[in-house]
Write an enzyme that holds these catalytic residues in place. Structure first.
Site, short mmCIF file in Angstrom:
data_model
loop_
_atom_site.label_atom_id
_atom_site.label_comp_id
_atom_site.label_asym_id
_atom_site.label_seq_id
_atom_site.Cartn_x
_atom_site.Cartn_y
_atom_site.Cartn_z
N GLY A 14 0.84 -1.20 0.00
CA GLY A 14 0.00 0.00 0.00
C GLY A 14 0.87 1.24 0.00
O GLY A 14 1.66 1.45 -0.91
N ALA A 54 6.91 16.09 1.91
CA ALA A 54 6.81 17.26 1.05
C ALA A 54 6.74 16.80 -0.40
O ALA A 54 7.18 15.70 -0.74
CB ALA A 54 8.01 18.18 1.25
N LYS A 82 3.21 24.47 0.12
CA LYS A 82 4.66 24.62 -0.02
C LYS A 82 4.97 25.39 -1.30
O LYS A 82 4.64 24.94 -2.39
CB LYS A 82 5.32 23.23 -0.07
CG LYS A 82 6.80 23.26 -0.43
CD LYS A 82 7.33 21.86 -0.67
CE LYS A 82 8.74 21.89 -1.25
NZ LYS A 82 9.26 20.54 -1.55
N VAL A 194 5.85 -15.90 -3.38
CA VAL A 194 5.66 -15.41 -4.75
C VAL A 194 5.96 -16.57 -5.69
O VAL A 194 7.08 -17.09 -5.70
CB VAL A 194 6.60 -14.21 -5.06
CG1 VAL A 194 6.37 -13.71 -6.47
CG2 VAL A 194 6.41 -13.09 -4.04
N THR A 350 11.04 14.53 -4.28
CA THR A 350 10.62 13.95 -5.55
C THR A 350 9.96 12.58 -5.43
O THR A 350 9.64 11.97 -6.45
CB THR A 350 11.83 13.83 -6.50
OG1 THR A 350 12.89 13.13 -5.83
CG2 THR A 350 12.33 15.20 -6.92
#
Length: 504
Positions: A14, A54, A82, A194, A350
């Site tokens: 998630g 941020a 911001k 998996v 980023t």
């Protein structure tokens, strides 16, 4: 028209990566007709890292495109606005003053003759003001405590571009609710196995059930639980250029009657830098550092000393960071995104931007009935390019420093050796303005020549120009900027007032 079969897409993990991806792909693929059954398997036992609080300004467009109510989003995440990042102490003090500069999200566009940046440079304005103060509106707004919004600003609109400060855990919860309401299936279980055949994942075991899928999205963080099953060691480390590989994060109360700042603060410390991000209910802080030079205890002590004795610490977390990206993000029927795909230290916020980029590429590359190797190669080439471009932009912040008070900062200047394009451009930019054509053809989608200039000239890497500009022309140009700043202040309100209005 041929009948289209509904395919199954399983997202494991998630957090922001899983729920942003699920929300985006569900809205894109299933809004008019159901093309994908989308399931998110989220472990209740494995928490999200949740310290990257941020964003860059382009994430605003993602939230808008998802049809999210901006005020509801801010209230649900204790969010603030911001307008940029204030960098402090990245160079030695000058004339007894602490070094600082501001990196806003604005694009400085003014003047029919000499561009604004060149005009600022050749008229010697660096003797009276910072570059960002001369060419942006945001620097003037934050001096007065203003954010980007006016009393009647439309959702996702402001006097200047802006991003957000948000609680990452609350954001994931908010996006999960919106995705489930829109038809995404949510399974709370921990993946324990998996099952792989060749280069494809057949199914994952979670709890007592097995989940099959046509496509799998790996959002399992640094573990890369799915992608590592297909190709172990599929990783390109950036630690030669970006040696900060650890962080200590602290959540603390806002001190006294502090009003949350509408900007992030990034302060250079002895072996890295500290972030300060104000939410409505607290401040998120942290120290990103080189763990090969100082211990976790030393880093925590330095951060606490930086914050001061008045800080009421709510939570302290130590993190290992895996800096770099996958050589192949997409293998077989599995795509890794978020931290499973790569990580650039959070200096320019980023993290969500890279998730957004990957989701957008999935939206175009998954439309075909069957994925070709050409599609995988295209996706991988573009994602590698995004990370490589961001790597060199972050290196720019370090390599221009003249600090020599620690081995870390003395070594920082040579990190540019690991980004040859940037190294050659820095030589060129000693003799000319950084311009659009210098970066044209790159993979960069957020940081353009404008952004490079804010860092270059904030770090006093000025070109040696020999050009005379008519004083009246220069005065006219900067008078226009002054008027624009005054107008921006007139139409915006203090950030604290905007946040108070959100509570109504």
């Amino acid at each position: 028209m041929a009948e289209v079969n509904t395919r199954s897409l399983v997202i494991v993990g998630g957090g922001s990566a899983g729920w942003m991806t699920a929300l985006y792909l569900n809205r894109l693929f299933n809004q008019d007709r159901k093309n994908f059954d989308i399931t998110v398997i989220e472990s209740p036992d494995i928490g999200i890292i949740g310290v990257g609080e941020a964003t860059v300004h382009s994430v605003r467009f993602f939230f808008a495109a998802m049809g999210l109510d901006e005020n509801e989003l801010l209230r649900a995440t204790n969010g603030t606005l911001k307008t940029g990042i204030m960098f402090r102490d990245w160079m030695k003090p000058r004339d007894g003053k602490t070094h600082e500069y501001f990196h806003p999200f604005e694009q400085a566009r003014l003047g029919r003759g000499l561009d604004l940046s060149s005009a600022w440079m050749v008229t010697g304005r660096d003797r009276a003001e910072r570059y960002d103060e001369g060419v942006s509106l945001s620097a003037a707004l934050i001096k007065k405590g203003h954010g980007p919004k006016g009393p009647n600003s439309a959702p996702y609109q402001g006097a200047v571009p802006y991003g957000y400060h948000i609680d990452a855990t609350l954001l994931a919860r908010f996006l999960r609710g919106k995705a489930v309401d829109a038809g995404v299936r949510h399974v709370e279980a921990t993946v324990t196995d998996v099952r792989v055949e060749g280069e494809n994942i057949v199914a994952v075991q979670a709890g007592d059930a097995e989940y099959c899928g046509d496509m799998f999205i790996d959002c399992t963080g640094f573990r890369g639980l799915l992608i590592e099953k297909l190709k172990p060691g599929n990783w390109n480390s950036f630690e030669d250029a970006l040696p900060c590989n650890k962080a200590v994060a602290i959540q603390r109360d806002l001190v006294g009657n502090e009003v949350p700042n509408p900007y992030t603060v990034a302060t250079a410390l002895s072996n890295g830098w500290a972030w300060q991000i104000d939410l409505t209910n607290r401040q998120g802080t942290g120290y990103v550092y080189d763990g090969n030079r100082i211990s976790k205890d030393e880093a925590e002590a330095e951060l606490r000393a930086f914050l001061g004795p008045q800080s009421n610490v709510l939570k302290c977390t130590h993190l290992n960071m895996k800096v770099g990206c996958r050589e192949e993000f997409w293998i077989g029927n599995c795509i890794a995104t978020g931290l499973a795909g790569g990580f650039i230290e959070p200096l320019e916020s980023t993290g969500l931007h890279l998730i957004n980029l990957a989701a957008g590429l999935m939206g175009t590359h998954l439309l075909a009935e069957e994925a070709s190797q050409a599609s995988r190669d295209s996706f991988n080439r573009l994602m590698r390019g995004f990370y490589q471009d961001l790597k060199q932009f972050i290196v720019l912040h370090y390599c221009l420093s003249n600090r020599d008070d620690s081995d870390f900062w003395r070594a920082a200047q040579s990190t540019v050796k690991h980004t040859p394009w940037l190294e050659s451009q820095l030589e060129i930019w000693k003799h000319k303005i950084c311009e659009f054509h210098d970066l044209a053809g790159s993979f960069s989608t957020t940081f353009s020549d404008e952004n490079y200039r804010y860092i270059l000239y904030g770090m006093q890497h000025y070109p040696a120009l020999n050009f005379q500009m008519d004083k009246s022309a220069a005065d006219s140009l900067f008078s226009q900027m002054k008027l624009m700043r005054e107008n921006a202040l007139a139409v915006t309100i203090p950030h604290g007032e905007f946040l108070d209005r959100l509570k109504m």
